[in-house]
Write a protein that holds these residues in place. Structure first.
Motif, mmCIF file in Angstrom:
data_model
loop_
_atom_site.group_PDB
_atom_site.id
_atom_site.type_symbol
_atom_site.label_atom_id
_atom_site.label_comp_id
_atom_site.label_asym_id
_atom_site.label_seq_id
_atom_site.Cartn_x
_atom_site.Cartn_y
_atom_site.Cartn_z
ATOM 1 N N GLN A 191 52.083 -54.491 -70.901
ATOM 2 C CA GLN A 191 52.069 -53.924 -69.558
ATOM 3 C C GLN A 191 51.013 -52.833 -69.483
ATOM 4 O O GLN A 191 50.938 -51.972 -70.364
ATOM 5 N N LEU A 192 50.210 -52.889 -68.441
ATOM 6 C CA LEU A 192 49.169 -51.886 -68.230
ATOM 7 C C LEU A 192 49.488 -51.124 -66.957
ATOM 8 O O LEU A 192 49.581 -51.705 -65.884
ATOM 9 N N LEU A 193 49.692 -49.813 -67.104
ATOM 10 C CA LEU A 193 50.070 -48.963 -65.982
ATOM 11 C C LEU A 193 48.855 -48.193 -65.485
ATOM 12 O O LEU A 193 48.242 -47.444 -66.249
ATOM 13 N N VAL A 194 48.503 -48.384 -64.234
ATOM 14 C CA VAL A 194 47.368 -47.686 -63.632
ATOM 15 C C VAL A 194 47.911 -46.608 -62.704
ATOM 16 O O VAL A 194 48.730 -46.877 -61.821
ATOM 17 N N GLY A 195 47.428 -45.363 -62.932
ATOM 18 C CA GLY A 195 47.959 -44.223 -62.205
ATOM 19 C C GLY A 195 48.773 -43.327 -63.110
ATOM 20 O O GLY A 195 49.493 -42.437 -62.655
ATOM 21 N N VAL A 196 48.640 -43.562 -64.432
ATOM 22 C CA VAL A 196 49.394 -42.812 -65.431
ATOM 23 C C VAL A 196 48.413 -42.191 -66.421
ATOM 24 O O VAL A 196 47.514 -42.860 -66.916
ATOM 25 N N ASP A 197 48.595 -40.899 -66.710
ATOM 26 C CA ASP A 197 47.724 -40.203 -67.651
ATOM 27 C C ASP A 197 48.057 -40.592 -69.082
ATOM 28 O O ASP A 197 49.101 -41.192 -69.346
ATOM 29 N N ASP A 198 47.173 -40.253 -70.019
ATOM 30 C CA ASP A 198 47.368 -40.630 -71.419
ATOM 31 C C ASP A 198 48.668 -40.101 -72.005
ATOM 32 O O ASP A 198 49.243 -40.701 -72.911
ATOM 33 N N ASP A 199 49.137 -38.957 -71.488
ATOM 34 C CA ASP A 199 50.367 -38.371 -72.010
ATOM 35 C C ASP A 199 51.620 -38.900 -71.326
ATOM 36 O O ASP A 199 52.723 -38.424 -71.586
ATOM 37 N N GLY A 200 51.459 -39.887 -70.432
ATOM 38 C CA GLY A 200 52.596 -40.491 -69.749
ATOM 39 C C GLY A 200 52.929 -39.857 -68.417
ATOM 40 O O GLY A 200 53.902 -40.262 -67.759
ATOM 41 N N THR A 201 52.151 -38.878 -67.971
ATOM 42 C CA THR A 201 52.394 -38.243 -66.675
ATOM 43 C C THR A 201 52.119 -39.224 -65.544
ATOM 44 O O THR A 201 51.072 -39.863 -65.494
ATOM 45 N N GLU A 228 42.488 -49.790 -55.246
ATOM 46 C CA GLU A 228 42.453 -49.919 -56.701
ATOM 47 C C GLU A 228 42.858 -51.336 -57.120
ATOM 48 O O GLU A 228 42.235 -51.948 -58.004
ATOM 49 N N GLU A 229 43.898 -51.846 -56.499
ATOM 50 C CA GLU A 229 44.357 -53.197 -56.824
ATOM 51 C C GLU A 229 43.293 -54.233 -56.482
ATOM 52 O O GLU A 229 43.036 -55.162 -57.261
ATOM 53 N N TYR A 230 42.656 -54.074 -55.348
ATOM 54 C CA TYR A 230 41.613 -55.013 -54.921
ATOM 55 C C TYR A 230 40.467 -55.052 -55.941
ATOM 56 O O TYR A 230 40.001 -56.134 -56.324
ATOM 57 N N VAL A 231 40.044 -53.877 -56.379
ATOM 58 C CA VAL A 231 38.946 -53.792 -57.352
ATOM 59 C C VAL A 231 39.312 -54.499 -58.647
ATOM 60 O O VAL A 231 38.520 -55.266 -59.213
ATOM 61 N N LEU A 232 40.542 -54.274 -59.116
ATOM 62 C CA LEU A 232 40.949 -54.851 -60.388
ATOM 63 C C LEU A 232 41.157 -56.357 -60.301
ATOM 64 O O LEU A 232 40.755 -57.102 -61.198
ATOM 65 N N VAL A 233 41.778 -56.815 -59.240
ATOM 66 C CA VAL A 233 42.000 -58.258 -59.072
ATOM 67 C C VAL A 233 40.667 -58.989 -58.982
ATOM 68 O O VAL A 233 40.478 -60.054 -59.584
ATOM 69 N N ARG A 234 39.726 -58.403 -58.262
ATOM 70 C CA ARG A 234 38.404 -59.021 -58.144
ATOM 71 C C ARG A 234 37.722 -59.091 -59.511
ATOM 72 O O ARG A 234 37.093 -60.105 -59.842
ATOM 73 N N GLU A 235 37.864 -58.037 -60.320
ATOM 74 C CA GLU A 235 37.242 -58.022 -61.640
ATOM 75 C C GLU A 235 37.930 -59.012 -62.585
ATOM 76 O O GLU A 235 37.274 -59.645 -63.415
ATOM 77 N N ILE A 236 39.245 -59.140 -62.476
ATOM 78 C CA ILE A 236 39.980 -60.117 -63.287
ATOM 79 C C ILE A 236 39.458 -61.524 -63.019
ATOM 80 O O ILE A 236 39.199 -62.307 -63.940
ATOM 81 N N GLU A 237 39.286 -61.849 -61.744
ATOM 82 C CA GLU A 237 38.827 -63.184 -61.368
ATOM 83 C C GLU A 237 37.371 -63.410 -61.771
ATOM 84 O O GLU A 237 36.986 -64.531 -62.110
ATOM 85 N N ARG A 238 36.574 -62.347 -61.767
ATOM 86 C CA ARG A 238 35.148 -62.478 -62.059
ATOM 87 C C ARG A 238 34.853 -62.502 -63.548
ATOM 88 O O ARG A 238 34.024 -63.295 -64.022
ATOM 89 N N ALA A 239 35.526 -61.637 -64.306
ATOM 90 C CA ALA A 239 35.086 -61.353 -65.670
ATOM 91 C C ALA A 239 35.880 -62.042 -66.775
ATOM 92 O O ALA A 239 35.400 -62.133 -67.898
ATOM 93 N N ILE A 240 37.090 -62.497 -66.486
ATOM 94 C CA ILE A 240 37.935 -63.038 -67.546
ATOM 95 C C ILE A 240 37.904 -64.555 -67.551
ATOM 96 O O ILE A 240 38.093 -65.198 -66.522
#
Length: 218
Positions: free
Chosen positions: A56-66, A76-88
């Motif tokens: 599971q990858l959580l976006v909006g969470v700092d390295d310390d779990g905040t 943010e979701e649009y950018v990531l979904v587009r990159e998933i479809e393009r790059a993977i």
């Protein structure tokens, strides 16, 4: 809070459960990202999860779990979904869960199962997970992932080099490619083929490492 997956809506977790998840800290199957500013880095994490044990990858969470949250989660979701479809490649199986925080910002949770279609690539590179880190897969790991995908019945001849290898592993917990090649005085290419075959025939297992993969008995 809904989990969107291939057009279906599934009830997601509540904020309390999200806090418990984040409190576990990053690990083999959990990664935090503050935002989608560098989507190519997030894509690598998703590929690594798919090629290893899922996660599971959580976006909006700092390295310390905040739980900071995303003010513009839709973007943010649009950018990531587009990159998933393009790059993977090949196509990645995943789902997205959104959890709203008390400040009205949201956390995006990408659920990536372990793939049956390994190896996945991001920008033509294969990544895997080791503990809480994503690393580029070695030639041996790439060959193993491809071999597992083919699912063919394989056999190997148990000869002198295999005997030396197993004898070594009775006294040492693991062995590297370089050590095996030196132990048997054989070329690295031959040592590589042997280790890959012994993993695919369930004699050995492996641990991907940045400083050299480790191979050990099942």
């Amino acid at each position: 809070m809904e989990l969107a997956y291939k057009g279906k809506s599934i009830k997601g977790r509540n904020l309390t459960n999200l806090k418990k998840l984040a409190s576990q800290g990053e690990g083999l199957r959990l990664e935090f990202k503050f935002k989608a500013k560098y989507p190519e880095k997030i894509i690598r994490e998703m590929v690594a999860f798919a090629n290893t044990k899922g996660g599971q990858l959580l976006v909006g969470v700092d390295d310390d779990g905040t739980l900071n949250g995303l003010k513009f989660a839709d973007e943010e979701e649009y950018v990531l979904v587009r990159e998933i479809e393009r790059a993977i490649t090949p196509e990645l199986d995943y789902s997205i869960e959104r959890v709203r925080l008390l400040n009205e910002s949201e956390i995006l949770i990408f659920h990536i199962p372990e793939s049956e279609n390994k190896p996945h690539k991001a920008a033509d590179k294969v990544f895997v997970r080791h503990k809480d880190r994503t690393i580029q897969a070695s030639k041996e790991i790439r060959e193993i992932l491809r071999g597992l995908k083919k699912g063919k019945s394989l056999r190997f001849n148990y000869g002198d080099k295999e005997s030396k290898l197993m004898a070594y592993l009775t006294e040492h917990p693991t062995i590297t490619l370089d050590t095996f090649a030196e132990l048997c005085a054989i070329p690295k290419k031959q040592a590589s083929r042997t280790l890959v075959l012994m993993v695919l025939t369930n004699v050995l297992r492996y641990e991907a490492r940045e400083d050299g993969d480790r191979f050990m008995p099942i």
